[in-house]
Design an enzyme around this catalytic site. Sequence first.
Site, mmCIF file in Angstrom:
data_model
loop_
_atom_site.group_PDB
_atom_site.id
_atom_site.type_symbol
_atom_site.label_atom_id
_atom_site.label_comp_id
_atom_site.label_asym_id
_atom_site.label_seq_id
_atom_site.Cartn_x
_atom_site.Cartn_y
_atom_site.Cartn_z
ATOM 1 N N CYS A 33 18.489 -27.061 5.325
ATOM 2 C CA CYS A 33 17.891 -26.885 6.587
ATOM 3 C C CYS A 33 18.672 -25.714 7.231
ATOM 4 O O CYS A 33 19.541 -25.186 7.066
ATOM 5 C CB CYS A 33 17.934 -28.082 7.408
ATOM 6 S SG CYS A 33 17.316 -29.819 6.867
ATOM 7 N N ASP A 420 23.190 13.600 23.375
ATOM 8 C CA ASP A 420 22.334 13.062 24.228
ATOM 9 C C ASP A 420 22.733 13.091 25.543
ATOM 10 O O ASP A 420 24.067 12.887 25.758
ATOM 11 C CB ASP A 420 21.970 11.636 24.003
ATOM 12 C CG ASP A 420 20.989 11.077 24.354
ATOM 13 O OD1 ASP A 420 19.788 11.100 24.478
ATOM 14 O OD2 ASP A 420 21.371 10.239 25.772
#
Length: 455
Positions: A33, A420
């Site tokens: 699970c 940038d």
Amino acid sequence: MLDPQQCRSARLARDARFDGRFFIAVSTTGIFCRPVCPATLPQERHVRYFESAVAASSAGYRPCLRCRPDSAPDSPAWIGSGTTLARAIGLIDGGALQNGDITQLCERLGIGERYLRQLFQRRFGVSPKAYSLYRQCLFAKKLLHETTLPVIDVAHASGFSSLRRFNDAFKRQMSLTPTDIRRRRSRKNAALTLKLAYRPPYQWERLRHFFAVHVIDGLEWVGEQSIGRTIRYGATAGHFEARHDAERHQFEVTLVLNELGELNAIVRQIRRMLDLDADTQTIEAHLGQCVPELPLAEGLRLPGSWNVFESGIRAVLGQQISIAAANRLIQQLVDQLGERAGNNRRHFPAASVIAASDLSFLKLPGSRRETVRRLAVAYASGEVGDDPQQWLTLKGIGPWTANVAAFRGNADPDIWLDGDVGVRRALATLSTSIDPALASPWRSYLTLQLWNRIL
């Protein structure tokens, strides 16, 4: 792998932040699970912990039909950057062993078959082919649970060449038949609506803002809780829309495609675009140690584009101009050369289409126009591929353009966009300087954190 005490604490708390980071197998039921499974918690003496679903399956456990481990965030896909194993996993998940063999895969990786098998045996305890087959079956199980596609279409979409081979492989891998899955799933599901889970936290508003600022009409659309766009992958064309469900830590993705043969690869592209496999807790813990002077926002995700070529063209058109001006040029390119997709929508133009155009409709310097064509010609001819570092040999493409293409088009986690303008503005707001090299291998997320300060 987390230590057993950490796993125990996380499963007892059903902590969604650990969903996909480990899996819980129960010896008394033979089932494995997710940590968030709603079933009654088993006693610790009956529990085993596994780092991956494929490892639990190879140990003889079958997936739980209640919490569906196949729908957990893809932990094997997020194991670091620049490693041979990570590249191999990405290629296999993209269908490398469905469309080719181990020898061809090793040639692409530049390693020997024996070494590749050793990597997978150490990481998952299975061979590369067994890993590939298990991933195919997991994807098929997802389609059986969440769609109303006929089983033969599920087999085709999952990369199986025959229904008989699909049924045999599925039963061996899942310890269930496709019919067993179909008996248990709801009949209310739409034909092609899939649920793609992520590990919280997830900063949706910031990601949505980025997409909204860069949206191109007809190619993309952005809502308050959703984004969508037209897509093309090989011979497959169509569109998708992803709707965010914060409560369930997932996106509900609706796809409309002309055929299903590339569905698995397309879903993986969408996961990459939305950066669903990132473990942001691990990333931010690393950044916090390396750049403690930078306040961090939780859950920032890389804003992906559909593919690296599109990202590269958009980067070239955006050189040294504002976002709004770049958007106008990209809009003109899509309007003029993009193939119609119905409902006033268009696809991003293919490299061969851009290469065949003189691009005279683009109002920009001739040198920039030639750079766009040069990249399109080289990409269409195969002179350059999906690694933007190869593009640096082309006139007009420098490190900033190549890095932006890798950042958005390949979801490279270790790109530092030092040229940038936004990054420079954000650095100027800090009281002390930072060393971006310390943030490796997560420098792309350092870039995001800096953007977040000013945008």
